[in-house]
Scaffold this motif. Structure first.
Motif, PDB file in Angstrom:
ATOM      1  N   ASP A  45      24.580  13.664  42.108  1.00 26.71           N
ATOM      2  CA  ASP A  45      25.743  14.462  42.506  1.00 26.71           C
ATOM      3  C   ASP A  45      26.834  14.408  41.441  1.00 26.71           C
ATOM      4  N   GLY A  46      26.411  14.434  40.174  1.00 31.72           N
ATOM      5  CA  GLY A  46      27.350  14.440  39.066  1.00 31.72           C
ATOM      6  C   GLY A  46      27.795  13.076  38.589  1.00 31.72           C
ATOM      7  N   ARG A  47      27.475  12.019  39.349  1.00 33.77           N
ATOM      8  CA  ARG A  47      27.893  10.675  38.943  1.00 33.77           C
ATOM      9  C   ARG A  47      26.781   9.998  38.144  1.00 33.77           C
ATOM     10  N   PRO A  48      27.118   9.415  36.973  1.00 27.72           N
ATOM     11  CA  PRO A  48      26.089   8.763  36.168  1.00 27.72           C
ATOM     12  C   PRO A  48      25.777   7.353  36.651  1.00 27.72           C
ATOM     13  N   ALA A  49      24.517   6.954  36.503  1.00 28.02           N
ATOM     14  CA  ALA A  49      24.093   5.570  36.718  1.00 28.02           C
ATOM     15  C   ALA A  49      23.211   5.177  35.543  1.00 28.02           C
ATOM     16  N   ASP A  50      23.453   4.023  34.965  1.00 23.20           N
ATOM     17  CA  ASP A  50      22.669   3.572  33.813  1.00 23.20           C
ATOM     18  C   ASP A  50      21.323   3.036  34.278  1.00 23.20           C
ATOM     19  N   ILE A  51      20.243   3.607  33.761  1.00 21.24           N
ATOM     20  CA  ILE A  51      18.892   3.203  34.164  1.00 21.24           C
ATOM     21  C   ILE A  51      18.097   2.606  33.012  1.00 21.24           C
ATOM     22  N   GLY A  52      18.757   2.368  31.879  1.00 17.65           N
ATOM     23  CA  GLY A  52      18.112   1.709  30.745  1.00 17.65           C
ATOM     24  C   GLY A  52      18.818   0.388  30.495  1.00 17.65           C
ATOM     25  N   ALA A  53      19.505   0.287  29.379  1.00 14.79           N
ATOM     26  CA  ALA A  53      20.311  -0.901  29.109  1.00 14.79           C
ATOM     27  C   ALA A  53      21.368  -1.059  30.193  1.00 14.79           C
ATOM     28  N   GLN A 172       7.420  -5.437  26.407  1.00 17.58           N
ATOM     29  CA  GLN A 172       7.226  -5.631  27.833  1.00 17.58           C
ATOM     30  C   GLN A 172       7.691  -4.392  28.604  1.00 17.58           C
ATOM     31  N   PRO A 173       6.969  -4.022  29.673  1.00 21.77           N
ATOM     32  CA  PRO A 173       7.386  -2.883  30.490  1.00 21.77           C
ATOM     33  C   PRO A 173       8.342  -3.306  31.602  1.00 21.77           C
ATOM     34  N   SER A 174       9.020  -2.329  32.190  1.00 22.81           N
ATOM     35  CA  SER A 174       9.906  -2.594  33.320  1.00 22.81           C
ATOM     36  C   SER A 174      10.174  -1.297  34.075  1.00 22.81           C
ATOM     37  N   PHE A 175      10.455  -1.425  35.356  1.00 18.58           N
ATOM     38  CA  PHE A 175      11.009  -0.324  36.140  1.00 18.58           C
ATOM     39  C   PHE A 175      12.511  -0.561  36.301  1.00 18.58           C
ATOM     40  N   ALA A 176      13.290   0.507  36.205  1.00 23.56           N
ATOM     41  CA  ALA A 176      14.688   0.472  36.611  1.00 23.56           C
ATOM     42  C   ALA A 176      14.796   1.288  37.888  1.00 23.56           C
ATOM     43  N   VAL A 177      15.255   0.660  38.950  1.00 19.18           N
ATOM     44  CA  VAL A 177      15.306   1.313  40.265  1.00 19.18           C
ATOM     45  C   VAL A 177      16.762   1.443  40.696  1.00 19.18           C
ATOM     46  N   THR A 222      10.192  -7.286  36.793  1.00 18.20           N
ATOM     47  CA  THR A 222       9.515  -8.147  35.835  1.00 18.20           C
ATOM     48  C   THR A 222       8.381  -7.391  35.142  1.00 18.20           C
ATOM     49  N   ALA A 223       7.989  -7.885  33.974  1.00 18.41           N
ATOM     50  CA  ALA A 223       6.912  -7.244  33.220  1.00 18.41           C
ATOM     51  C   ALA A 223       5.587  -7.320  33.970  1.00 18.41           C
ATOM     52  N   ALA A 224       5.299  -8.477  34.588  1.00 21.11           N
ATOM     53  CA  ALA A 224       4.025  -8.636  35.297  1.00 21.11           C
ATOM     54  C   ALA A 224       3.944  -7.706  36.504  1.00 21.11           C
ATOM     55  N   TYR A 225       5.017  -7.632  37.271  1.00 19.74           N
ATOM     56  CA  TYR A 225       5.044  -6.727  38.426  1.00 19.74           C
ATOM     57  C   TYR A 225       4.880  -5.286  37.959  1.00 19.74           C
ATOM     58  N   THR A 226       5.598  -4.898  36.911  1.00 16.57           N
ATOM     59  CA  THR A 226       5.553  -3.528  36.407  1.00 16.57           C
ATOM     60  C   THR A 226       4.154  -3.155  35.947  1.00 16.57           C
ATOM     61  N   ALA A 227       3.516  -4.048  35.206  1.00 15.16           N
ATOM     62  CA  ALA A 227       2.188  -3.757  34.668  1.00 15.16           C
ATOM     63  C   ALA A 227       1.167  -3.471  35.774  1.00 15.16           C
ATOM     64  N   ASP A 228       1.359  -4.069  36.943  1.00 14.68           N
ATOM     65  CA  ASP A 228       0.437  -3.868  38.058  1.00 14.68           C
ATOM     66  C   ASP A 228       0.706  -2.580  38.830  1.00 14.68           C
ATOM     67  N   ARG A 229       1.848  -1.912  38.547  1.00 12.10           N
ATOM     68  CA  ARG A 229       2.237  -0.756  39.359  1.00 12.10           C
ATOM     69  C   ARG A 229       2.642   0.455  38.515  1.00 12.10           C
ATOM     70  N   LEU A 230       2.139   0.538  37.320  1.00 15.42           N
ATOM     71  CA  LEU A 230       2.471   1.669  36.472  1.00 15.42           C
ATOM     72  C   LEU A 230       2.071   2.976  37.156  1.00 15.42           C
ATOM     73  N   HIS A 260      12.585   4.586  37.454  1.00 10.73           N
ATOM     74  CA  HIS A 260      12.249   5.064  36.109  1.00 10.73           C
ATOM     75  C   HIS A 260      11.390   4.001  35.435  1.00 10.73           C
ATOM     76  N   GLN A 261      10.267   4.430  34.897  1.00 11.59           N
ATOM     77  CA  GLN A 261       9.307   3.522  34.266  1.00 11.59           C
ATOM     78  C   GLN A 261       9.539   3.461  32.767  1.00 11.59           C
ATOM     79  N   TRP A 262       9.719   2.236  32.266  1.00 11.25           N
ATOM     80  CA  TRP A 262       9.854   2.012  30.816  1.00 11.25           C
ATOM     81  C   TRP A 262       8.634   1.229  30.341  1.00 11.25           C
ATOM     82  N   LEU A 263       7.783   1.883  29.552  1.00  9.79           N
ATOM     83  CA  LEU A 263       6.629   1.177  29.000  1.00  9.79           C
ATOM     84  C   LEU A 263       7.040   0.193  27.915  1.00  9.79           C
ATOM     85  N   HIS A 264       8.121   0.527  27.213  1.00  7.54           N
ATOM     86  CA  HIS A 264       8.606  -0.335  26.132  1.00  7.54           C
ATOM     87  C   HIS A 264      10.065  -0.683  26.416  1.00  7.54           C
TER      88      HIS A 264
END
Length: 313
Positions: A45-53, A172-177, A222-230, A260-264
């Protein structure tokens, strides 16, 4: 003299800015629709949220001068020097360096660096070959401002030095939720490390770091959790909702969730060198060339830009 910079994250843009200021013709090619790389922002709705760094810190005087310019322009703000750690049901304050945030989202810093540069978005480079050449077009130098695995995908096998530099990176991979709630019901914490957890590594109060008080949390996995749920985004949203609720003791469920899925997401073994530049005039830079921080990416790109400007100019 012409240089192609592949990747419009903070490192690539910093490198391009130095080269342009030195009078060198530079094109930045970016495969996605926006600049910023892992300085990623999603709008609700126009408001930004940081999903990376999540934030950045400052310890280098050159980077500090850049940050002061961002602050004067209203793009960056001091956020907090104290985060908390959740572990085994306990909460502990963790003082440290000042963490900086961006009211308009961290991507706004990359957009500021990109202002005035020649940037072509949604342009995926497929081959960097000896010469050097980018997709068959000869140039004087090429900068690959990206994670090593992505660089390896485009580097010709004959470019052994650059491939060796990129091949030394392990990511390492990670999800940002992002979770939006009907109201703020959590204890004041700003940002938190979640230690020893199967699912979570951190949770940030995005309303606190943005300064607008909106009931939005962003959690990283975590990287381990992410790797199991790509690829299993819906499952990840549900499981992260449960994990965040348990850690913070929330009485309400979120209104919406986005993953958002980050492989790297983060380099495992950062380099001790600030960048790579070889006799083929192929450079590699980014936050893998030092501690994984926004400052490292900026310093790496800036240092490579200076080295290239000296060589070409």
């Amino acid at each position: 003299m012409s240089v192609v910079v592949v990747g419009a994250g903070i490192a690539g843009l910093a490198c391009a800015r130095v080269l342009v200021d030195a009078g060198i013709d530079v094109r930045v090619l970016e495969r996605t629709p926006v600049v910023g790389g892992r300085l990623a922002t999603r709008r609700y709705d126009g408001r930004p949220a940081d999903i990376g760094a999540a934030y950045f810190t400052v310890s280098d005087p050159d980077f500090d001068a850049m940050v002061q310019g961002w602050r004067d322009a209203g793009l960056a703000r001091e956020w907090t020097d104290t985060l908390v750690a959740f572990e085994g049901g306990q909460r502990e304050s963790r003082p440290g360096p000042m963490r900086w945030a961006a009211p308009r989202g961290l991507r706004s810093l990359a957009e500021n660096l990109a202002d005035g540069l020649t940037v072509k978005l949604q342009h995926a480079v497929t081959a960097v070959e000896p010469g050097p050449m980018v997709d068959g077009v000869p140039v004087d130098a090429v900068v690959l401002a990206m994670p090593g695995p992505q660089a390896l995908a485009v580097l010709d096998p004959c470019l052994r030095a650059a491939r060796a530099a990129a091949d030394g990176q392990d990511w390492q991979p990670s999800f940002a939720v992002t979770l939006r709630y009907p109201e703020r019901t959590w204890p004041d914490f700003g940002g938190a490390f979640v230690n020893g957890h199967e699912v979570l590594t951190s949770i940030c109060d995005d309303g606190d770091r943005r300064g607008d008080g909106e009931p939005v949390l962003v959690a990283h996995t975590t990287a381990a959790y992410t790797a199991d749920r790509l690829g299993a985004h819906d499952q990840v949203i549900a499981e992260v909702e449960d994990a965040v609720e348990a850690v913070l003791g929330l009485p309400a469920r979120p209104v919406t969730g986005y993953a958002h899925q980050w492989l790297h997401a983060r380099p495992e073994s950062p380099s001790t060198q600030p960048f790579h530049l070889d006799d083929d005039n192929i450079g590699v830079c980014g936050d893998a060339w030092g501690p994984s921080r926004l400052q490292t990416a900026w310093l790496s790109g800036t240092a490579l830009g200076r080295a290239l400007a000296s060589r070409l100019g």
